[in-house]
Design a protein around this motif. Structure first.
Motif, PDB file in Angstrom:
ATOM      1  N   VAL A 403       0.840  -1.207   0.000  1.00  0.00           N
ATOM      2  CA  VAL A 403       0.000   0.000   0.000  1.00  0.00           C
ATOM      3  C   VAL A 403       0.869   1.249   0.000  1.00  0.00           C
ATOM      4  O   VAL A 403       0.616   2.211  -0.752  1.00  0.00           O
ATOM      5  CB  VAL A 403      -0.957  -0.017   1.201  1.00  0.00           C
ATOM      6  N   TYR A 404       1.915   1.256   0.845  1.00  0.00           N
ATOM      7  CA  TYR A 404       2.809   2.424   0.877  1.00  0.00           C
ATOM      8  C   TYR A 404       3.455   2.658  -0.490  1.00  0.00           C
ATOM      9  O   TYR A 404       3.478   3.787  -1.007  1.00  0.00           O
ATOM     10  CB  TYR A 404       3.895   2.246   1.932  1.00  0.00           C
ATOM     11  N   ALA A 406       2.472   1.529  -3.429  1.00  0.00           N
ATOM     12  CA  ALA A 406       1.502   1.852  -4.470  1.00  0.00           C
ATOM     13  C   ALA A 406       1.029   3.289  -4.361  1.00  0.00           C
ATOM     14  O   ALA A 406       0.851   3.977  -5.384  1.00  0.00           O
ATOM     15  CB  ALA A 406       0.307   0.887  -4.372  1.00  0.00           C
ATOM     16  N   ARG A 407       0.817   3.784  -3.149  1.00  0.00           N
ATOM     17  CA  ARG A 407       0.351   5.161  -2.996  1.00  0.00           C
ATOM     18  C   ARG A 407       1.423   6.159  -3.436  1.00  0.00           C
ATOM     19  O   ARG A 407       1.134   7.155  -4.113  1.00  0.00           O
ATOM     20  CB  ARG A 407      -0.034   5.420  -1.537  1.00  0.00           C
ATOM     21  N   LEU A 408       2.675   5.900  -3.054  1.00  0.00           N
ATOM     22  CA  LEU A 408       3.751   6.795  -3.490  1.00  0.00           C
ATOM     23  C   LEU A 408       3.913   6.775  -5.012  1.00  0.00           C
ATOM     24  O   LEU A 408       4.075   7.817  -5.656  1.00  0.00           O
ATOM     25  CB  LEU A 408       5.069   6.395  -2.816  1.00  0.00           C
ATOM     26  N   CYS A 410       1.625   5.889  -7.236  1.00  0.00           N
ATOM     27  CA  CYS A 410       0.445   6.504  -7.862  1.00  0.00           C
ATOM     28  C   CYS A 410       0.518   8.025  -7.777  1.00  0.00           C
ATOM     29  O   CYS A 410       0.155   8.733  -8.732  1.00  0.00           O
ATOM     30  CB  CYS A 410      -0.819   5.983  -7.178  1.00  0.00           C
ATOM     31  N   LEU A 411       0.999   8.542  -6.639  1.00  0.00           N
ATOM     32  CA  LEU A 411       1.166   9.988  -6.496  1.00  0.00           C
ATOM     33  C   LEU A 411       2.180  10.524  -7.498  1.00  0.00           C
ATOM     34  O   LEU A 411       1.980  11.599  -8.107  1.00  0.00           O
ATOM     35  CB  LEU A 411       1.592  10.323  -5.061  1.00  0.00           C
ATOM     36  N   TYR A 466       8.159  -0.158  -5.382  1.00  0.00           N
ATOM     37  CA  TYR A 466       6.786  -0.552  -5.730  1.00  0.00           C
ATOM     38  C   TYR A 466       6.764  -1.882  -6.474  1.00  0.00           C
ATOM     39  O   TYR A 466       5.904  -2.747  -6.197  1.00  0.00           O
ATOM     40  CB  TYR A 466       6.143   0.549  -6.572  1.00  0.00           C
ATOM     41  N   GLU A 567      -2.752   1.607  -8.901  1.00  0.00           N
ATOM     42  CA  GLU A 567      -4.029   1.497  -8.198  1.00  0.00           C
ATOM     43  C   GLU A 567      -4.050   0.196  -7.400  1.00  0.00           C
ATOM     44  O   GLU A 567      -3.520  -0.836  -7.832  1.00  0.00           O
ATOM     45  CB  GLU A 567      -5.193   1.530  -9.190  1.00  0.00           C
ATOM     46  N   LEU A 568      -4.692   0.245  -6.233  1.00  0.00           N
ATOM     47  CA  LEU A 568      -4.761  -0.944  -5.384  1.00  0.00           C
ATOM     48  C   LEU A 568      -5.653  -1.996  -6.041  1.00  0.00           C
ATOM     49  O   LEU A 568      -6.714  -1.684  -6.589  1.00  0.00           O
ATOM     50  CB  LEU A 568      -5.316  -0.575  -4.007  1.00  0.00           C
TER      51      LEU A 568
END
Length: 580
Positions: A403-404, A406-408, A410-411, A466, A567-568
């Motif tokens: 999650v960490y 993927a969020r970074l 994606c940002l 990632y 994306e998750l």
């Protein structure tokens, strides 16, 4: 026009008498159901047919006469007597079916059958033999039609054989005619022997009603307790929606409610579904008890509990080596040193927390595993769902890493795409959900260029982290997906229908085929109607039980797109077309 006469094979050796059945004018067909033997009183035969017609809602009539002339019997007197019966039982057409001496010569006449101009005389008759027991017990899924020799390649009628199958099915009460009369009327037909197998079957039928009422009351009480407001308080609904065990228990509770409902099945399809649900539950519990017996015999629970902490330490050590490799120069790639060290230490701290959590729970591991094994008494699917939830809890740190990362990532992707539109004089219109033109000043272009350069140089470091954690997450997802596919197979497999197709293939009919028995000039064409069973793949597709939504619904292209944009993903379990 050809007259089609369906004659049961069980009556080919019957004594002479009357042909009882149904006339289907739309198909120019006569379906013979039974033969009434001598001696009889005509009024008793009419009363019997009226009672059966009232109970079965199918129009039955005397279609004609049946003459079985043996070698030692005189033929002339019997023939005159049978011809005289046409004045008592009036029906058009009036069939005169005869099996002559020797048993191999057949003749069939249709008196009063309207013929088209220029048609040969007498009217052509097609005699089709069918197994009455097979047709009565079978379910026709693809109604076919009968070949008409004079129709050429005309399109088949949809309701051709459906009317024949429906007639035999709705005339089952005629085969148990002892319920409707006490007179001396004797019939020759397929006898339904063996359906009432024993007194144990009768006792089970008598006890099934009160048992279903009691179990239905208990299940409704359990459902009412589950719907209590206490269980609706947050975060209990959220947690229950994420646990596979709760979803499987809710799914099996629905199966039990449907199975023990006192309401009678309204159609053969619903009855087949009930039986499939019963055998699915029976298979699930049997596999669960077998698993529990194997675990107790081999002492696998203790061995697994003893090996769990060392395995967790080994996994943590390998993850630490992997992070140290990423914090250096992985595969010779030049990474951003500061960002690499920050991310590496951040993930190493999570591994340290996870190891502390495992060692803290180590005294309770064996008890937890024993409760998981005991849950197999409720069924193998419940035990597998609980195992999937335990795997999710034990690999929660990998999920956090994913999650960490993927969020970074994606940002970064969204930031780069927005800054790329800035260079092209475009911007994203949030209100209209489209890209519009926009003019930027020099300061905005300078800041945008600076941010774009920073994001581009930081992207390889974040993309590498990632990629690594996504591969680890997909490995866990593959294990959970295998468990959920096995659960879905047990939940949805129509075991009874597959067993019925294996042992009684005529019960599930896909159509019929005809085999020519005799075709001589001046004699009726004799065919044998045989049932074509459904294929196994079609049986599974037709009678497949609804599952609890464990199968993946993402296509490979959509999955790759989500992975590329950060994306998750939850490819192992979705419901109602929405991601959990």
């Amino acid at each position: 026009m050809v007259l089609k006469v369906f004659f049961p094979t069980c009556c080919t050796s019957a004594e002479s008498g009357l042909l009882v059945g149904r006339w289907v004018p739309e198909q120019s067909s006569a379906v013979v159901l039974a033969v009434v033997h001598f001696p009889f009183i005509p009024i008793q035969v009419k009363e019997l047919l009226a009672r059966v017609q009232q109970a079965g809602r199918v129009g039955l009539a005397v279609l004609g006469t049946w003459c079985h002339c043996r070698l030692q019997e005189p033929e002339e007197g019997l023939g005159r007597f049978l011809e005289g019966l046409g004045a008592i039982f009036t029906h058009e057409p009036w069939l005169q079916l005869c099996r002559e001496r020797g048993g191999s010569v057949w003749s069939c006449k249709a008196l009063g059958w309207p013929m088209s101009p220029g048609a040969p005389s007498p009217a052509p008759v097609m005699l089709i033999f069918y197994d009455q027991r097979h047709v009565l017990l079978s379910q026709l899924h693809t109604p076919a039609t009968l070949p008409d020799p004079q129709a050429g390649d005309a399109p088949p009628s949809v309701g051709g054989l459906a009317a024949v199958f429906d007639t035999v099915a709705r005339s089952e009460l005629l085969f148990r005619s002892d319920r409707f009369h006490e007179g001396p009327v004797q019939l020759s037909h397929w006898q339904s022997e063996g359906i009432e197998a024993s007194i144990l079957v009768e006792l089970a039928k008598q006890a099934s009603g009160p048992t279903c009422l009691m179990l239905s009351f208990l299940l409704s009480l359990l459902s009412a307790v589950g719907a209590c407001r206490l269980f609706r308080l947050w975060p209990l609904p959220f947690i229950c929606s994420k646990l596979s065990t709760c979803e499987q228990a809710r799914h099996r509770l629905g199966h039990l409610t449907f199975l023990f409902s006192p309401r009678k099945a309204e159609s053969p399809v619903q009855l087949m579904r009930k039986v499939n649900v019963f055998f699915s539950l029976l298979l699930d519990v049997a596999l669960g008890l077998a698993l529990l017996a194997w675990l107790r015999a081999e002492n696998c629970i203790g061995q697994l509990a003893d090996a769990l902490v060392p395995v967790a330490d080994c996994v943590a050590e390998e993850l630490q080596h992997l992070l140290q490799w990423l914090m250096g120069a992985p595969a010779g790639l030049k990474m951003n040193r500061a960002l690499d060290q920050v991310l590496g230490r951040f993930f190493l701290y999570h591994i340290h927390l996870w190891i502390s959590y495992i060692h803290l729970m180590s005294p309770f591991v064996e008890g937890i595993l024993w409760h998981v094994g005991l849950s197999a008494c409720l069924g193998l699917t419940v035990a597998l769902s609980l195992l999937s939830d335990i795997i999710a809890l034990l690999t929660f740190h990998i999920y956090c890493f994913y999650v960490y990362g993927a969020r970074l990532y994606c940002l970064k992707i969204h930031g780069l795409s927005s800054l790329w539109r800035l260079f092209r004089g475009k911007k994203w219109n949030v209100l209209r959900q489209r890209v519009d033109s926009c003019s930027y000043d020099l300061d905005q272009l300078f800041i945008g260029t600076l941010l774009f350069t920073i994001l581009v140089f930081l992207l390889p470091t974040i993309a590498l982290y990632y990629l690594v954690f996504t591969l680890l997450r997909l490995l866990v997802v593959a294990v959970q997906g295998s468990l959920h596919l096995l659960i879905d197979l047990i939940n949805s497999l129509p075991l009874y229908s597959v067993g019925l197709r294996l042992c009684r293939p005529y019960r599930l009919a896909a159509g019929v085929k005809f085999r020519v028995l005799d075709h001589e000039a001046g004699k009726p064409l004799r065919l044998l109607m045989q049932i074509n069973p459904l294929s196994y793949s079609r049986v599974v597709c037709t009678y497949r039980l609804p599952s609890c939504g464990c199968r993946p619904r993402l296509s490979w292209s959509a999955l790759c797109r989500k992975l590329f944009f950060g994306e998750l993903i939850y490819p192992w379990r979705q419901k109602a077309g929405k991601q959990d």
